[in-house]
Write a protein that holds these residues in place. Structure first.
Motif, mmCIF file in Angstrom:
data_model
loop_
_atom_site.group_PDB
_atom_site.id
_atom_site.type_symbol
_atom_site.label_atom_id
_atom_site.label_comp_id
_atom_site.label_asym_id
_atom_site.label_seq_id
_atom_site.Cartn_x
_atom_site.Cartn_y
_atom_site.Cartn_z
ATOM 1 N N ASP A 96 45.810 68.043 -45.074
ATOM 2 C CA ASP A 96 46.433 67.703 -43.794
ATOM 3 C C ASP A 96 47.165 68.915 -43.209
ATOM 4 O O ASP A 96 47.172 69.130 -42.002
ATOM 5 C CB ASP A 96 47.426 66.547 -43.967
ATOM 6 N N GLU A 97 47.761 69.676 -44.095
ATOM 7 C CA GLU A 97 48.492 70.859 -43.641
ATOM 8 C C GLU A 97 47.534 71.933 -43.131
ATOM 9 O O GLU A 97 47.816 72.629 -42.151
ATOM 10 C CB GLU A 97 49.349 71.407 -44.793
ATOM 11 N N ILE A 98 46.402 72.057 -43.804
ATOM 12 C CA ILE A 98 45.380 73.002 -43.332
ATOM 13 C C ILE A 98 44.873 72.569 -41.960
ATOM 14 O O ILE A 98 44.705 73.403 -41.056
ATOM 15 C CB ILE A 98 44.218 73.093 -44.347
ATOM 16 N N GLU A 99 44.639 71.293 -41.797
ATOM 17 C CA GLU A 99 44.211 70.760 -40.497
ATOM 18 C C GLU A 99 45.251 71.093 -39.419
ATOM 19 O O GLU A 99 44.906 71.530 -38.322
ATOM 20 C CB GLU A 99 44.041 69.238 -40.583
ATOM 21 N N TYR A 100 46.509 70.888 -39.753
ATOM 22 C CA TYR A 100 47.588 71.135 -38.792
ATOM 23 C C TYR A 100 47.657 72.613 -38.405
ATOM 24 O O TYR A 100 47.758 72.954 -37.219
ATOM 25 C CB TYR A 100 48.913 70.677 -39.399
ATOM 26 N N LEU A 101 47.620 73.475 -39.393
ATOM 27 C CA LEU A 101 47.672 74.918 -39.118
ATOM 28 C C LEU A 101 46.497 75.358 -38.242
ATOM 29 O O LEU A 101 46.657 76.159 -37.325
ATOM 30 C CB LEU A 101 47.662 75.698 -40.434
ATOM 31 N N TYR A 102 45.351 74.837 -38.570
ATOM 32 C CA TYR A 102 44.150 75.185 -37.810
ATOM 33 C C TYR A 102 44.284 74.749 -36.357
ATOM 34 O O TYR A 102 43.981 75.514 -35.431
ATOM 35 C CB TYR A 102 42.927 74.533 -38.460
ATOM 36 N N ARG A 103 44.736 73.525 -36.135
ATOM 37 C CA ARG A 103 44.900 73.020 -34.770
ATOM 38 C C ARG A 103 45.923 73.853 -33.985
ATOM 39 O O ARG A 103 45.705 74.215 -32.837
ATOM 40 C CB ARG A 103 45.342 71.554 -34.790
ATOM 41 N N GLU A 104 47.036 74.152 -34.646
ATOM 42 C CA GLU A 104 48.107 74.876 -33.972
ATOM 43 C C GLU A 104 47.723 76.324 -33.665
ATOM 44 O O GLU A 104 48.065 76.857 -32.611
ATOM 45 C CB GLU A 104 49.376 74.858 -34.831
ATOM 46 N N LEU A 105 47.040 76.957 -34.603
ATOM 47 C CA LEU A 105 46.709 78.371 -34.426
ATOM 48 C C LEU A 105 45.585 78.574 -33.417
ATOM 49 O O LEU A 105 45.657 79.458 -32.559
ATOM 50 C CB LEU A 105 46.311 79.000 -35.769
ATOM 51 N N PHE A 106 44.560 77.746 -33.503
ATOM 52 C CA PHE A 106 43.379 77.949 -32.657
ATOM 53 C C PHE A 106 43.292 76.966 -31.489
ATOM 54 O O PHE A 106 42.350 77.043 -30.697
ATOM 55 C CB PHE A 106 42.109 77.852 -33.514
ATOM 56 N N ASN A 107 44.257 76.053 -31.438
ATOM 57 C CA ASN A 107 44.234 75.024 -30.377
ATOM 58 C C ASN A 107 42.876 74.338 -30.339
ATOM 59 O O ASN A 107 42.258 74.170 -29.284
ATOM 60 C CB ASN A 107 44.571 75.653 -29.019
#
Length: 211
Positions: free
Chosen positions: A160-171
């Motif tokens: 879930d944290e990887i998903e969150y980081l990915y969404r936030e970094l790459f929009n």
């Protein structure tokens, strides 16, 4: 061989300019240290590539460097009359640490070494891959922290944290696999932005809030 006295030396496994020294670095107060003048080409090789000096040279510098508290087995300064760097070696002659000098101490050392003649130093280049980084030290440190953090959450299956980081970094809200997103984060060139997101996550965690 000439000795230089009263220097601050900051040995690291990479060569950093004095303005990149960190407060956490173990800066040594050198009482005396031998210096040798060598050709610019040799100084370039010793700084830019993994090198090993000869046993004869090791014997010449053995215990010739001292802090105000202890001696250093194998260390010395090299100059080409333009720059000065400190080197530290293991018992086999491999260069293991480097240090620049503070600006005023480098100027003084260069002036003191004007009387030196060139020395022929025997060394071997172990790898032709340059060890000099194009990144500033704080970016390197940030990259190291980011990579360690990503490896830890991936290893512990915090997807879930990887998903969150990915969404936030790459929009980006795409449905790519976790492995794809993890690797994209791992090799991202947006070090500062990723680090800021990670720090925000840690602040949330410390406040006992979930993402």
């Amino acid at each position: 061989m000439l000795f230089i006295y009263d220097l601050l030396i900051n040995f690291n496994d990479k060569l950093y300019s004095f303005y990149e020294w960190n407060k956490s670095d173990k800066v040594l107060e050198i009482k005396y240290m031998p210096i040798f003048k060598i050709k610019s080409k040799d100084l370039y090789n010793l700084v830019n590539y993994k090198c090993k000096v000869s046993n004869d040279f090791l014997l010449k510098i053995h215990n010739k460097t001292s802090t105000y508290y202890e001696k250093i087995d194998y260390a010395n300064l090299f100059t080409d009359s333009k720059k000065v760097y400190a080197f530290k070696y293991d018992s086999l002659g491999n260069v293991i640490s480097y240090s620049s000098l503070l600006l005023d101490e480098e100027d003084d050392t260069l002036n003191n070494s004007l009387k030196l003649n060139n020395s022929n130093i025997s060394y071997t280049i172990l790898s032709k891959n340059s060890i000099i980084s194009n990144k500033l030290r704080y970016i390197e440190d940030m990259d190291s922290y980011n990579i360690k953090y990503l490896n830890d959450i991936y290893k512990n299956k915090k997807y879930d944290e990887i998903e969150y980081l990915y969404r936030e970094l790459f929009n980006n809200f795409d449905s790519s696999s976790i492995d794809f997103k993890y690797n994209k984060l791992l090799y991202s060139d947006s070090s500062y932005k990723l680090n800021k997101i990670i720090n925000n996550i840690n602040k949330i965690k410390s406040s006992n809030m979930s993402i």
